[in-house]
Design a protein around this motif. Structure first.
Motif, PDB file in Angstrom:
ATOM      1  N   SER A   1       0.829  -1.215   0.000  1.00 53.87           N
ATOM      2  CA  SER A   1       0.000   0.000   0.000  1.00 53.87           C
ATOM      3  C   SER A   1       0.859   1.259   0.000  1.00 53.87           C
ATOM      4  CB  SER A   1      -0.945  -0.005   1.211  1.00 53.87           C
ATOM      5  OG  SER A   1      -0.228  -0.097   2.425  1.00 53.87           O
ATOM      6  N   ASP A   2       2.013   1.227   0.653  1.00 47.94           N
ATOM      7  CA  ASP A   2       2.907   2.395   0.648  1.00 47.94           C
ATOM      8  C   ASP A   2       3.387   2.696  -0.776  1.00 47.94           C
ATOM      9  OD1 ASP A   2       2.668   2.646   3.370  1.00 47.94           O
ATOM     10  OD2 ASP A   2       4.602   1.727   3.828  1.00 47.94           O
ATOM     11  N   ILE A   3       3.758   1.654  -1.515  1.00 50.15           N
ATOM     12  CA  ILE A   3       4.243   1.849  -2.882  1.00 50.15           C
ATOM     13  C   ILE A   3       3.122   2.350  -3.788  1.00 50.15           C
ATOM     14  CG2 ILE A   3       5.149   0.654  -4.927  1.00 50.15           C
ATOM     15  CD1 ILE A   3       6.686  -1.171  -2.989  1.00 50.15           C
TER      16      ILE A   3
ATOM     17  N   ARG B   1       0.526   4.121  -2.980  1.00 51.61           N
ATOM     18  CA  ARG B   1       0.281   5.544  -2.688  1.00 51.61           C
ATOM     19  C   ARG B   1       1.365   6.419  -3.303  1.00 51.61           C
ATOM     20  NH1 ARG B   1      -1.630   3.602   2.380  1.00 51.61           N
ATOM     21  NH2 ARG B   1       0.455   3.830   3.291  1.00 51.61           N
ATOM     22  N   ALA B   2       2.600   5.959  -3.232  1.00 48.72           N
ATOM     23  CA  ALA B   2       3.697   6.732  -3.823  1.00 48.72           C
ATOM     24  C   ALA B   2       3.548   6.828  -5.336  1.00 48.72           C
ATOM     25  CB  ALA B   2       5.039   6.093  -3.462  1.00 48.72           C
ATOM     26  N   LEU B   3       3.110   5.755  -5.985  1.00 49.43           N
ATOM     27  CA  LEU B   3       2.889   5.786  -7.429  1.00 49.43           C
ATOM     28  C   LEU B   3       1.796   6.786  -7.795  1.00 49.43           C
ATOM     29  CD1 LEU B   3       3.075   1.978  -8.320  1.00 49.43           C
ATOM     30  CD2 LEU B   3       4.750   3.742  -8.893  1.00 49.43           C
ATOM     31  N   HIS B   4       0.773   6.866  -6.984  1.00 50.76           N
ATOM     32  CA  HIS B   4      -0.308   7.823  -7.254  1.00 50.76           C
ATOM     33  C   HIS B   4       0.155   9.264  -7.051  1.00 50.76           C
ATOM     34  CE1 HIS B   4      -3.931   5.446  -8.117  1.00 50.76           C
ATOM     35  NE2 HIS B   4      -3.419   4.524  -7.325  1.00 50.76           N
ATOM     36  N   ARG B   5       1.200   9.483  -6.250  1.00 49.58           N
ATOM     37  CA  ARG B   5       1.723  10.842  -6.064  1.00 49.58           C
ATOM     38  C   ARG B   5       2.599  11.277  -7.236  1.00 49.58           C
ATOM     39  NH1 ARG B   5       2.850   8.985  -0.738  1.00 49.58           N
ATOM     40  NH2 ARG B   5       5.059   8.774  -1.272  1.00 49.58           N
ATOM     41  N   SER B   6       3.066  10.328  -8.022  1.00 49.74           N
ATOM     42  CA  SER B   6       4.009  10.620  -9.101  1.00 49.74           C
ATOM     43  C   SER B   6       3.271  11.047 -10.368  1.00 49.74           C
ATOM     44  CB  SER B   6       4.870   9.392  -9.385  1.00 49.74           C
ATOM     45  OG  SER B   6       4.105   8.390 -10.035  1.00 49.74           O
ATOM     46  N   TRP B   7       4.058  11.375 -11.412  1.00 48.55           N
ATOM     47  CA  TRP B   7       3.491  11.711 -12.714  1.00 48.55           C
ATOM     48  C   TRP B   7       2.922  10.491 -13.417  1.00 48.55           C
ATOM     49  CZ3 TRP B   7       2.612  16.516 -14.309  1.00 48.55           C
ATOM     50  CH2 TRP B   7       3.317  17.552 -13.735  1.00 48.55           C
ATOM     51  N   LEU B   8       3.312   9.329 -12.976  1.00 49.76           N
ATOM     52  CA  LEU B   8       2.881   8.084 -13.607  1.00 49.76           C
ATOM     53  C   LEU B   8       1.401   7.816 -13.323  1.00 49.76           C
ATOM     54  CD1 LEU B   8       3.376   5.172 -14.809  1.00 49.76           C
ATOM     55  CD2 LEU B   8       4.120   4.530 -12.520  1.00 49.76           C
TER      56      LEU B   8
ATOM     57  N   GLY C   1       7.348 -10.319   1.924  1.00 45.50           N
ATOM     58  CA  GLY C   1       8.388  -9.786   2.780  1.00 45.50           C
ATOM     59  C   GLY C   1       8.863  -8.480   2.176  1.00 45.50           C
ATOM     60  N   GLY C   2      10.173  -8.375   1.921  1.00 44.74           N
ATOM     61  CA  GLY C   2      10.702  -7.169   1.300  1.00 44.74           C
ATOM     62  C   GLY C   2      10.862  -7.269  -0.199  1.00 44.74           C
ATOM     63  N   ARG C   3      10.497  -8.411  -0.795  1.00 46.83           N
ATOM     64  CA  ARG C   3      10.638  -8.586  -2.239  1.00 46.83           C
ATOM     65  C   ARG C   3       9.400  -8.061  -2.951  1.00 46.83           C
ATOM     66  NH1 ARG C   3      13.759 -11.816  -5.517  1.00 46.83           N
ATOM     67  NH2 ARG C   3      14.680 -12.773  -3.679  1.00 46.83           N
ATOM     68  N   VAL C   4       9.589  -7.053  -3.798  1.00 46.50           N
ATOM     69  CA  VAL C   4       8.486  -6.386  -4.493  1.00 46.50           C
ATOM     70  C   VAL C   4       8.479  -6.814  -5.955  1.00 46.50           C
ATOM     71  CG1 VAL C   4       7.494  -4.166  -5.171  1.00 46.50           C
ATOM     72  CG2 VAL C   4       8.655  -4.402  -2.957  1.00 46.50           C
ATOM     73  N   THR C   5       7.291  -7.109  -6.476  1.00 42.89           N
ATOM     74  CA  THR C   5       7.140  -7.455  -7.886  1.00 42.89           C
ATOM     75  C   THR C   5       6.140  -6.498  -8.535  1.00 42.89           C
ATOM     76  OG1 THR C   5       7.583  -9.795  -7.421  1.00 42.89           O
ATOM     77  CG2 THR C   5       6.546  -9.273  -9.534  1.00 42.89           C
TER      78      THR C   5
ATOM     79  N   ALA D   1      10.890   2.549  -1.285  1.00 47.03           N
ATOM     80  CA  ALA D   1       9.994   2.228  -0.170  1.00 47.03           C
ATOM     81  C   ALA D   1      10.776   1.635   1.000  1.00 47.03           C
ATOM     82  CB  ALA D   1       8.918   1.250  -0.619  1.00 47.03           C
ATOM     83  N   PRO D   2      10.594   2.142   2.208  1.00 47.66           N
ATOM     84  CA  PRO D   2      11.227   1.522   3.381  1.00 47.66           C
ATOM     85  C   PRO D   2      10.770   0.071   3.526  1.00 47.66           C
ATOM     86  CG  PRO D   2      10.339   3.682   3.929  1.00 47.66           C
ATOM     87  CD  PRO D   2       9.818   3.333   2.560  1.00 47.66           C
ATOM     88  N   GLY D   3      11.708  -0.848   3.587  1.00 45.38           N
ATOM     89  CA  GLY D   3      11.368  -2.268   3.686  1.00 45.38           C
ATOM     90  C   GLY D   3      11.578  -3.037   2.411  1.00 45.38           C
ATOM     91  N   ALA D   4      11.727  -2.348   1.276  1.00 46.05           N
ATOM     92  CA  ALA D   4      11.968  -3.033   0.008  1.00 46.05           C
ATOM     93  C   ALA D   4      13.412  -3.533  -0.042  1.00 46.05           C
ATOM     94  CB  ALA D   4      11.694  -2.103  -1.162  1.00 46.05           C
ATOM     95  N   THR D   5      13.587  -4.834  -0.236  1.00 45.64           N
ATOM     96  CA  THR D   5      14.931  -5.419  -0.324  1.00 45.64           C
ATOM     97  C   THR D   5      15.263  -5.884  -1.732  1.00 45.64           C
ATOM     98  OG1 THR D   5      14.071  -7.614   0.278  1.00 45.64           O
ATOM     99  CG2 THR D   5      14.823  -6.194   2.075  1.00 45.64           C
ATOM    100  N   ASP D   6      14.262  -6.006  -2.587  1.00 45.46           N
ATOM    101  CA  ASP D   6      14.487  -6.416  -3.971  1.00 45.46           C
ATOM    102  C   ASP D   6      13.266  -5.993  -4.777  1.00 45.46           C
ATOM    103  OD1 ASP D   6      15.817  -7.607  -6.131  1.00 45.46           O
ATOM    104  OD2 ASP D   6      14.668  -9.454  -5.900  1.00 45.46           O
ATOM    105  N   VAL D   7      13.488  -5.569  -6.024  1.00 44.90           N
ATOM    106  CA  VAL D   7      12.385  -5.171  -6.899  1.00 44.90           C
ATOM    107  C   VAL D   7      12.529  -5.888  -8.231  1.00 44.90           C
ATOM    108  CG1 VAL D   7      11.264  -3.275  -8.128  1.00 44.90           C
ATOM    109  CG2 VAL D   7      12.148  -2.908  -5.813  1.00 44.90           C
ATOM    110  N   GLU D   8      11.516  -6.645  -8.597  1.00 42.00           N
ATOM    111  CA  GLU D   8      11.449  -7.296  -9.898  1.00 42.00           C
ATOM    112  C   GLU D   8      10.458  -6.530 -10.758  1.00 42.00           C
ATOM    113  OE1 GLU D   8      10.698 -11.440  -9.684  1.00 42.00           O
ATOM    114  OE2 GLU D   8      12.341 -11.856  -8.290  1.00 42.00           O
ATOM    115  N   ASN D   9      10.974  -5.878 -11.779  1.00 39.81           N
ATOM    116  CA  ASN D   9      10.147  -5.014 -12.632  1.00 39.81           C
ATOM    117  C   ASN D   9       9.763  -5.754 -13.897  1.00 39.81           C
ATOM    118  OD1 ASN D   9       8.929  -2.974 -14.066  1.00 39.81           O
ATOM    119  ND2 ASN D   9      10.448  -1.429 -13.538  1.00 39.81           N
ATOM    120  N   HIS D  10       8.542  -6.290 -13.934  1.00 37.46           N
ATOM    121  CA  HIS D  10       8.041  -7.028 -15.093  1.00 37.46           C
ATOM    122  C   HIS D  10       7.026  -6.220 -15.887  1.00 37.46           C
ATOM    123  CE1 HIS D  10      10.178 -10.481 -13.665  1.00 37.46           C
ATOM    124  NE2 HIS D  10       9.433 -10.628 -12.593  1.00 37.46           N
ATOM    125  N   LEU D  11       7.018  -4.903 -15.710  1.00 37.33           N
ATOM    126  CA  LEU D  11       6.066  -4.066 -16.427  1.00 37.33           C
ATOM    127  C   LEU D  11       6.326  -4.103 -17.934  1.00 37.33           C
ATOM    128  CD1 LEU D  11       6.000  -1.005 -14.036  1.00 37.33           C
ATOM    129  CD2 LEU D  11       4.151  -2.645 -14.406  1.00 37.33           C
TER     130      LEU D  11
END
Length: 215
Positions: free
Chosen positions: A155-157, A159-166, A177-181, A202-212
């Motif tokens: 939910s933190d991520i 909300r942050a995406l909604h604050r951006s231009w994206l 856990g801390g792995r974000v996809t 994001a605080p707590g993110a330890t890895d990000v897999e970007n499959h967009l």
């Protein structure tokens, strides 16, 4: 929709336009929005710049990159020299924690390991050493320290995406856990990169897999 030949011509024009890329030895083919790069360049940073230039071209949906790094004649950098230069470069970067990152070099290929506190530190270390003479590739095995509370990470991520231009309506965020996809679709490579950097912050993110996917 551009034809394959038109897309190839646009990519070649963008490579020629970018002053950080010497396009003379880069081959380009295109098929259904997928651009394939081949040939050779003199620096690993130039290889990265070439791929970034291709992603700026409208109509490019994916990049298959097989460019080889070949040093100019008469220039040789041994693994020990590269390791020392990489160590000095990281030590001079005030945004990185001291003595947190280990460096190994084999045949010009740098491998980074260790542990840092934030995703931006993970990325900054690799970006620093990519620009060194003699580097032919970089593997970033640096870990980001896990934080205790990752319950609200998704939910933190969002909300942050909604604050951006994206416009995040096509983006799905999941966390284990801390792995974000990140999955779904966005309109451009810039949007894809923005979503990835937002998730990494994001605080707590330890890895990000970007499959967009670029729509």
């Amino acid at each position: 929709m551009s034809s394959d030949n038109e897309l190839r011509d646009d990519v070649l024009a963008e490579l020629a336009w970018d002053p950080s890329v010497t396009a003379a030895h880069i081959g380009v083919t295109a098929r259904d929005g997928v651009v394939m790069l081949s040939g050779h360049v003199q620096r690993f940073a130039e290889k990265q710049a070439a791929e970034a230039a291709v992603r700026r071209v409208k109509g490019v949906k994916a990049v298959a990159e097989e460019i080889v790094v070949k040093l100019p004649d008469g220039i040789h950098r041994g693994d020990d020299d590269i390791a020392q230069a990489a160590r000095a470069r990281l030590d001079w970067n005030s945004t990185l924690p001291r003595d947190a990152i280990d460096i190994t070099v084999q045949n010009g290929w740098i491998t980074l390991s260790g542990e840092v506190g934030w995703g931006f530190e993970h990325d900054a270390a690799a970006q620093d050493v990519r620009r060194l003479w003699g580097v032919v590739g970089v593997t970033n095995n640096i870990k980001v320290k896990a934080r205790v509370n990752t319950f609200n990470l998704t939910s933190d991520i969002i909300r942050a995406l909604h604050r951006s231009w994206l416009d995040p309506k096509g983006v799905k965020v999941t966390a284990d856990g801390g792995r974000v996809t990140l999955t779904g679709y966005v309109d451009s490579w810039n949007d894809r990169a923005l979503a990835g950097s937002t998730a990494w912050a994001a605080p707590g993110a330890t890895d990000v897999e970007n499959h967009l996917i670029i729509s």
